[in-house]
Design an enzyme around this catalytic site. Structure first.
Site, PDB file in Angstrom:
ATOM      1  N   ARG A 104       1.024  -1.044   0.079  1.00  0.00           N
ATOM      2  CA  ARG A 104       0.126  -0.058   0.060  1.00  0.00           C
ATOM      3  C   ARG A 104       0.844   1.367   0.008  1.00  0.00           C
ATOM      4  O   ARG A 104       1.680   1.539   1.000  1.00  0.00           O
ATOM      5  CB  ARG A 104      -1.033   0.000   1.181  1.00  0.00           C
ATOM      6  CG  ARG A 104      -1.688   1.220   1.392  1.00  0.00           C
ATOM      7  CD  ARG A 104      -2.765   1.112   2.162  1.00  0.00           C
ATOM      8  NE  ARG A 104      -4.015   0.457   1.604  1.00  0.00           N
ATOM      9  CZ  ARG A 104      -5.325   0.667   1.890  1.00  0.00           C
ATOM     10  NH1 ARG A 104      -5.550   1.210   2.915  1.00  0.00           N
ATOM     11  NH2 ARG A 104      -6.175  -0.088   1.336  1.00  0.00           N
ATOM     12  N   HIS A 131      -6.992   1.027  -6.976  1.00  0.00           N
ATOM     13  CA  HIS A 131      -7.015   0.155  -5.927  1.00  0.00           C
ATOM     14  C   HIS A 131      -7.991  -1.159  -6.625  1.00  0.00           C
ATOM     15  O   HIS A 131      -9.136  -1.468  -6.201  1.00  0.00           O
ATOM     16  CB  HIS A 131      -8.192   0.855  -4.962  1.00  0.00           C
ATOM     17  CG  HIS A 131      -8.116   0.363  -3.616  1.00  0.00           C
ATOM     18  ND1 HIS A 131      -7.584  -0.773  -3.191  1.00  0.00           N
ATOM     19  CD2 HIS A 131      -8.956   0.588  -2.562  1.00  0.00           C
ATOM     20  CE1 HIS A 131      -7.730  -1.134  -1.966  1.00  0.00           C
ATOM     21  NE2 HIS A 131      -8.702  -0.399  -1.388  1.00  0.00           N
ATOM     22  N   GLN A 134      -9.907  -3.947  -4.533  1.00  0.00           N
ATOM     23  CA  GLN A 134     -11.279  -3.179  -4.143  1.00  0.00           C
ATOM     24  C   GLN A 134     -12.220  -3.605  -5.341  1.00  0.00           C
ATOM     25  O   GLN A 134     -13.443  -3.929  -5.020  1.00  0.00           O
ATOM     26  CB  GLN A 134     -11.205  -1.627  -3.620  1.00  0.00           C
ATOM     27  CG  GLN A 134     -12.508  -1.207  -3.155  1.00  0.00           C
ATOM     28  CD  GLN A 134     -12.863  -1.633  -1.959  1.00  0.00           C
ATOM     29  OE1 GLN A 134     -12.376  -1.501  -0.955  1.00  0.00           O
ATOM     30  NE2 GLN A 134     -14.034  -2.217  -1.857  1.00  0.00           N
ATOM     31  N   ASP A 221     -17.073   7.632  -2.834  1.00  0.00           N
ATOM     32  CA  ASP A 221     -15.602   7.443  -1.823  1.00  0.00           C
ATOM     33  C   ASP A 221     -15.666   8.629  -1.108  1.00  0.00           C
ATOM     34  O   ASP A 221     -16.040   9.835  -1.475  1.00  0.00           O
ATOM     35  CB  ASP A 221     -14.548   6.996  -2.710  1.00  0.00           C
ATOM     36  CG  ASP A 221     -13.491   6.607  -1.738  1.00  0.00           C
ATOM     37  OD1 ASP A 221     -13.533   6.267  -0.658  1.00  0.00           O
ATOM     38  OD2 ASP A 221     -12.339   6.457  -2.297  1.00  0.00           O
ATOM     39  N   CYS A 261     -16.100   1.875  -0.957  1.00  0.00           N
ATOM     40  CA  CYS A 261     -15.275   0.850  -0.481  1.00  0.00           C
ATOM     41  C   CYS A 261     -14.838   1.099   0.971  1.00  0.00           C
ATOM     42  O   CYS A 261     -14.244   0.158   1.582  1.00  0.00           O
ATOM     43  CB  CYS A 261     -13.974   1.301  -1.040  1.00  0.00           C
ATOM     44  SG  CYS A 261     -13.300   3.022  -0.804  1.00  0.00           S
ATOM     45  N   ARG A 289     -14.066  -8.625   0.151  1.00  0.00           N
ATOM     46  CA  ARG A 289     -12.613  -8.398   0.008  1.00  0.00           C
ATOM     47  C   ARG A 289     -11.960  -9.680   0.366  1.00  0.00           C
ATOM     48  O   ARG A 289     -10.891 -10.068  -0.365  1.00  0.00           O
ATOM     49  CB  ARG A 289     -11.850  -7.246   0.853  1.00  0.00           C
ATOM     50  CG  ARG A 289     -12.609  -5.785   0.700  1.00  0.00           C
ATOM     51  CD  ARG A 289     -11.958  -5.253  -0.543  1.00  0.00           C
ATOM     52  NE  ARG A 289     -10.615  -5.123  -0.637  1.00  0.00           N
ATOM     53  CZ  ARG A 289      -9.682  -4.497  -0.122  1.00  0.00           C
ATOM     54  NH1 ARG A 289     -10.177  -3.269   0.305  1.00  0.00           N
ATOM     55  NH2 ARG A 289      -8.427  -4.344  -0.304  1.00  0.00           N
TER      56      ARG A 289
HETATM   57  N1  NVA Z   1      -9.706   6.630  -2.172  1.00  0.00           N
HETATM   58  C1  NVA Z   1      -9.249   6.289  -0.578  1.00  0.00           C
HETATM   59  C2  NVA Z   1      -9.550   4.976  -0.615  1.00  0.00           C
HETATM   60  C3  NVA Z   1      -9.297   4.327   0.568  1.00  0.00           C
HETATM   61  C4  NVA Z   1      -9.886   2.849   0.863  1.00  0.00           C
HETATM   62  C5  NVA Z   1      -7.938   6.891  -0.326  1.00  0.00           C
HETATM   63  O1  NVA Z   1      -7.065   6.521  -1.321  1.00  0.00           O
HETATM   64  O2  NVA Z   1      -7.557   6.913   1.046  1.00  0.00           O
HETATM   65  N1   CP Z   2     -11.631  -0.096   1.254  1.00  0.00           N
HETATM   66  C1   CP Z   2     -10.385  -0.221   1.972  1.00  0.00           C
HETATM   67  O1   CP Z   2      -9.215  -0.443   1.136  1.00  0.00           O
HETATM   68  O2   CP Z   2     -10.304  -0.122   3.264  1.00  0.00           O
HETATM   69  P1   CP Z   2      -8.821   0.042   4.080  1.00  0.00           P
HETATM   70  O3   CP Z   2      -8.193   1.355   3.810  1.00  0.00           O
HETATM   71  O4   CP Z   2      -9.634  -0.007   5.561  1.00  0.00           O
HETATM   72  O5   CP Z   2      -8.124  -1.174   3.688  1.00  0.00           O
END
Ligand code: NVA
Ligand code: CP
Length: 302
Positions: A104, A131, A134, A221, A261, A289
């Site tokens: 990540r 992502h 997801q 989101d 998500c 997931r």
């Molecule tokens: N768009 C959000 C998704 C979190 C799962 C982010 O990147 O923070």
């Molecule tokens: N949707 C998602 O990726 O959640 P987290 O940020 O909690 O992993």
């Protein structure tokens, strides 16, 4: 040859559809018999996370356990990455000891660097660009909830972020129509981010109502993703007319579902009445997931 999963475009459309079918089987097998193929026996996954996570960490750790293997989680402060060891060297070290790497990262370039130097599959557990894990869960949820994916009408309302781009990628690859309503200054550059963008499937519109009209699925989101800066406080104002609320959901097709998500911010990108209402499938989406990623790990280790 080692295969990575950095974006949906790493898989052919039929591979995505087959993976979803497998995920459905794995979900049923687990729910009805508590069974899962033990393909990770004596195998490990390393999770190298630069950003916070609940669902992604949880689902990969539990997936590894259910598949008979082991998961090791590293937040930024836990490894020598903090003191400047490079992603290149880290990828080489991990490849000598684990069987799958999940990252990540902030910059998508970092996950590409991992993939370049790893000799085991690398999975993108979210980058600033995409992502894809997801979306596997989201497509599975669509299939379960409305019964089809191909030909569906989907509305994206909110920020033109990594999730928005990945929905556009899914629409182009798998074949459904996506209308994106996002303030003009927050539109993503899809042509730059997607090599297989299908313009006939993805359309930008100006209002939330326009996007939601007759939609089978309405998605949003957070208005502020991890790593984004809104110290000037511009976003709440820019996005105020892009909230998914009852009025917006009323424009959607009958039987439409609401997806997110998560984490969600009630009263911002979505009203509490929609998130907690009867059309919301977000908890099922989160659980998926786990099952989608078991199918993903199985495919990458095959
Ligand atoms: N768009 C959000 C998704 C979190 C799962 C982010 O990147 O923070
Ligand atoms: N949707 C998602 O990726 O959640 P987290 O940020 O909690 O992993």
């Amino acid at each position: 040859m080692v295969r990575h999963f950095l974006s949906l475009e790493d898989f052919k459309p039929e591979e995505i559809l087959n993976l979803l079918e497998r995920a459905e089987n794995l979900k049923t097998m687990w729910r009805t018999q508590r069974l899962c193929p033990q393909i990770m026996r004596n195998r490990s996954i390393a999770l190298m996370f630069e950003k916070e996570s609940t669902r992604t960490r949880l689902s990969f750790e539990v997936a590894a356990y259910q598949l008979g293997g082991n998961a090791l989680f590293f937040s930024p402060g836990d490894s020598q990455l903090k003191r400047g060891e490079s992603a290149e060297d880290t990828a080489r070290i991990l490849s000598g000891m684990v069987d799958v790497i999940v990252t990540r990262t902030g910059s998508h370039q970092t996950v590409m660097t991992y993939a370049e130097h790893a000799t085991v599959p690398v999975i993108n557990g979210l980058s600033d660009a995409y992502h894809p894990c997801q979306l596997l869960a989201d497509l599975l949820t669509m299939k379960e909830s409305i019964g089809f994916i191909q030909g569906a009408q989907v509305a994206w309302i909110g920020d033109g972020n990594n999730m928005c781009v990945t929905w556009a990628s899914a629409a182009s690859l798998v074949g459904f129509d996506l209308k994106i309503a996002t303030p003009e200054n927050y539109r993503p550059n899809l042509a730059e981010l997607l090599t297989q963008l299908d313009d006939s499937r993805v359309e930008f519109v100006s209002t939330a109502n326009e996007a939601a009209k007759n939609a089978d699925v309405v998605v949003t989101d957070t208005w502020l993703s991890m790593g984004q800066d809104d110290s000037e406080g511009n976003r709440p104002k820019a996005f105020q007319s892009f909230q998914v609320n009852d009025d917006v959901m009323e424009r959607a097709a009958s039987g439409a579902i609401f997806m997110h998500c998560l984490p969600a911010y009630r009263g911002k990108e979505v009203s509490a009445s929609v998130l907690d209402g009867p059309q919301s499938v977000v908890w099922q989406e989160a659980e998926n997931r786990l099952h989608a990623q078991k199918a993903l790990i199985e495919k990458l280790l095959a």
